[in-house]
Design a protein around this motif. Structure first.
Motif, PDB file in Angstrom:
ATOM      1  N   HIS A  19       1.079  -0.632  -0.029  1.00 53.55           N
ATOM      2  CA  HIS A  19       0.105  -0.573  -0.354  1.00 53.55           C
ATOM      3  C   HIS A  19       0.936   1.005   0.223  1.00 53.55           C
ATOM      4  O   HIS A  19       1.478   1.535   0.937  1.00 53.55           O
ATOM      5  CB  HIS A  19      -1.136  -0.001   1.355  1.00 53.55           C
ATOM      6  CG  HIS A  19      -0.369  -0.740   2.211  1.00 53.55           C
ATOM      7  ND1 HIS A  19      -0.390  -2.070   2.144  1.00 53.55           N
ATOM      8  CD2 HIS A  19       0.468   0.389   3.553  1.00 53.55           C
ATOM      9  CE1 HIS A  19       0.237  -2.384   3.386  1.00 53.55           C
ATOM     10  NE2 HIS A  19       0.209  -1.057   4.172  1.00 53.55           N
ATOM     11  N   ALA A  22       0.197   5.824   1.481  1.00 54.44           N
ATOM     12  CA  ALA A  22      -1.065   5.247   2.262  1.00 54.44           C
ATOM     13  C   ALA A  22      -1.699   6.590   3.911  1.00 54.44           C
ATOM     14  O   ALA A  22      -0.596   6.903   4.236  1.00 54.44           O
ATOM     15  CB  ALA A  22      -0.734   3.598   3.617  1.00 54.44           C
ATOM     16  N   ALA A  23      -2.753   6.475   3.695  1.00 53.89           N
ATOM     17  CA  ALA A  23      -2.985   7.340   4.861  1.00 53.89           C
ATOM     18  C   ALA A  23      -1.815   7.033   6.410  1.00 53.89           C
ATOM     19  O   ALA A  23      -1.875   5.969   6.507  1.00 53.89           O
ATOM     20  CB  ALA A  23      -4.280   7.904   5.534  1.00 53.89           C
ATOM     21  N   PRO A  24      -2.186   7.865   6.712  1.00 51.92           N
ATOM     22  CA  PRO A  24      -0.889   7.266   8.437  1.00 51.92           C
ATOM     23  C   PRO A  24      -2.413   6.504   9.502  1.00 51.92           C
ATOM     24  O   PRO A  24      -3.704   6.999   9.631  1.00 51.92           O
ATOM     25  CB  PRO A  24      -1.061   8.738   9.826  1.00 51.92           C
ATOM     26  CG  PRO A  24      -1.522  10.051   8.355  1.00 51.92           C
ATOM     27  CD  PRO A  24      -1.714   9.421   7.091  1.00 51.92           C
ATOM     28  N   SER A  25      -2.603   5.532  10.056  1.00 51.94           N
ATOM     29  CA  SER A  25      -2.869   4.367  10.696  1.00 51.94           C
ATOM     30  C   SER A  25      -2.493   4.447  12.038  1.00 51.94           C
ATOM     31  O   SER A  25      -1.548   4.537  12.339  1.00 51.94           O
ATOM     32  CB  SER A  25      -3.020   3.311   9.770  1.00 51.94           C
ATOM     33  OG  SER A  25      -2.214   2.866   9.042  1.00 51.94           O
ATOM     34  N   HIS A  28       0.740   2.147  10.351  1.00 50.57           N
ATOM     35  CA  HIS A  28       1.803   3.113   9.518  1.00 50.57           C
ATOM     36  C   HIS A  28       1.569   4.446  10.492  1.00 50.57           C
ATOM     37  O   HIS A  28       0.743   5.237   9.650  1.00 50.57           O
ATOM     38  CB  HIS A  28       1.890   3.654   8.335  1.00 50.57           C
ATOM     39  CG  HIS A  28       1.891   1.843   7.956  1.00 50.57           C
ATOM     40  ND1 HIS A  28       3.712   1.346   7.699  1.00 50.57           N
ATOM     41  CD2 HIS A  28       1.243   1.432   6.927  1.00 50.57           C
ATOM     42  CE1 HIS A  28       3.665  -0.497   6.767  1.00 50.57           C
ATOM     43  NE2 HIS A  28       2.019  -0.404   6.938  1.00 50.57           N
ATOM     44  N   GLY A  31       1.559   7.398   8.190  1.00 50.43           N
ATOM     45  CA  GLY A  31       1.914   6.185   6.402  1.00 50.43           C
ATOM     46  C   GLY A  31       2.688   6.337   5.705  1.00 50.43           C
ATOM     47  O   GLY A  31       4.155   5.552   6.476  1.00 50.43           O
ATOM     48  N   THR A  32       2.177   5.570   4.580  1.00 51.30           N
ATOM     49  CA  THR A  32       4.350   5.525   3.839  1.00 51.30           C
ATOM     50  C   THR A  32       4.040   6.210   2.568  1.00 51.30           C
ATOM     51  O   THR A  32       3.233   7.415   2.440  1.00 51.30           O
ATOM     52  CB  THR A  32       3.316   3.536   2.976  1.00 51.30           C
ATOM     53  OG1 THR A  32       2.713   4.271   2.291  1.00 51.30           O
ATOM     54  CG2 THR A  32       3.398   3.254   4.131  1.00 51.30           C
ATOM     55  N   ASP A  33       5.399   5.925   2.095  1.00 53.54           N
ATOM     56  CA  ASP A  33       5.573   7.167   1.277  1.00 53.54           C
ATOM     57  C   ASP A  33       5.550   6.385  -0.686  1.00 53.54           C
ATOM     58  O   ASP A  33       4.683   5.065  -0.512  1.00 53.54           O
ATOM     59  CB  ASP A  33       7.053   6.662   1.138  1.00 53.54           C
ATOM     60  CG  ASP A  33       8.096   5.831   1.061  1.00 53.54           C
ATOM     61  OD1 ASP A  33       7.846   5.081   0.958  1.00 53.54           O
ATOM     62  OD2 ASP A  33       9.890   5.968   1.053  1.00 53.54           O
ATOM     63  N   ASP A  38       7.596   2.839   5.293  1.00 50.11           N
ATOM     64  CA  ASP A  38       6.982   3.309   5.995  1.00 50.11           C
ATOM     65  C   ASP A  38       7.277   4.523   6.605  1.00 50.11           C
ATOM     66  O   ASP A  38       8.867   4.660   6.859  1.00 50.11           O
ATOM     67  CB  ASP A  38       7.175   2.302   7.632  1.00 50.11           C
ATOM     68  CG  ASP A  38       6.589   2.690   8.639  1.00 50.11           C
ATOM     69  OD1 ASP A  38       5.153   3.007   9.267  1.00 50.11           O
ATOM     70  OD2 ASP A  38       7.193   3.050   9.814  1.00 50.11           O
ATOM     71  N   ALA A 214       0.315  14.076  -1.958  1.00 49.09           N
ATOM     72  CA  ALA A 214       0.513  13.767  -0.131  1.00 49.09           C
ATOM     73  C   ALA A 214       1.937  15.406   0.810  1.00 49.09           C
ATOM     74  O   ALA A 214       2.914  14.882   0.863  1.00 49.09           O
ATOM     75  CB  ALA A 214       1.176  12.289  -0.411  1.00 49.09           C
TER      76      ALA A 214
END
Length: 251
Positions: A19, A22-25, A28, A31-33, A38, A214
């Motif tokens: 993914h 990805a948005a912060p969760s 992660h 998020g991810t780049d 991560d 992003a």
């Protein structure tokens, strides 16, 4: 952050997850780049590069610059003139220009950043040491040591260096902040830390094309650089106030 990342990060910094962006969760935190890394782990591990380059580069500038400054102050004459003109010449080659020349000869990497920033730091310490040693040589305790028959080198090591140390410590903390900025700039331009080693500057470069999609990918490393530089500048101010005997009555 650099110390903690030596033993723990939320995820392996080089691990690529399916993914991307990805948005912060909870999984992660930041998020991810674009590559699926991560961001929190990359940010923590990137602190290692900044600290490593800063410590080694400032160490090179401090040791070489102080030694040359002491030599110029102790010998005078043509030795002093040659050292100070060499320092002036080095000022004409900032870290980025030095890194470009070193890249043409030896390629890119952390070592290139260290050498470029270290060389650029030397004349700062040369000038600082030479100017302050000139002041210290006029002090009464140095004149008393000379009256007792001590030579120039004995006076330098026993009286000049201990009184010069607080000034150099403060300047080193300020140069540390400058080194972190320079390392980030070199990595941003592709002259410093290379993939897969995380770097705040390279994280900024990767986020540049994704700023509209992003924007937080640029905010995280930018905030880390700003906080590190701010903290080191405040450290330099605090050390100056703490080590200055004139301010002892106000503490």
């Amino acid at each position: 952050m650099a110390l903690i990342s030596l033993v723990w990060t939320p995820h392996p910094p080089a691990e690529q997850y399916p993914h991307h962006l990805a948005a912060p969760s909870a999984q992660h935190w930041l998020g991810t780049d674009i590559y699926g890394h991560d961001v929190a782990s990359q940010l923590m591990t990137g602190a290692q590069s900044s600290v490593l380059v800063g410590i080694v580069a400032v160490g090179i500038g401090l040791l070489c610059g102080t030694a040359l400054g002491l030599l110029a102050a102790a010998r005078r004459g043509w030795v002093e003139e040659a050292i100070m003109r060499l320092a002036d010449l080095t000022f004409a080659f900032p870290a980025i220009l030095t890194a470009i020349m070193l890249r043409a000869a030896y390629g890119t990497g952390v070592v290139i950043s260290i050498l470029a920033i270290g060389i650029a730091s030397i004349p700062v310490f040369v000038r600082l040491t030479r100017s302050w040693v000139g002041v210290l040589w006029q002090r009464d305790f140095v004149q008393a040591a000379r009256a007792c028959g001590k030579g120039r080198w004995a006076i330098t090591w026993e009286h000049i260096v201990p009184n010069l140390a607080p000034i150099l410590i403060v300047q080193a903390s300020i140069q540390f902040a400058i080194a972190i900025l320079a390392e980030a700039a070199l990595s941003y331009l592709g002259l410093g830390t290379q993939y897969p080693i995380p770097s705040w500057g390279r994280m900024l470069a990767d986020a540049q094309s994704l700023f509209l999609d992003a924007p937080m990918l640029a905010v995280y490393p930018g905030a880390a650089i700003a906080l590190a530089v701010l903290g080191l500048n405040l450290l330099g101010d605090g050390l100056r106030d703490w080590l200055d005997p004139k301010l002892s009555d106000t503490r």
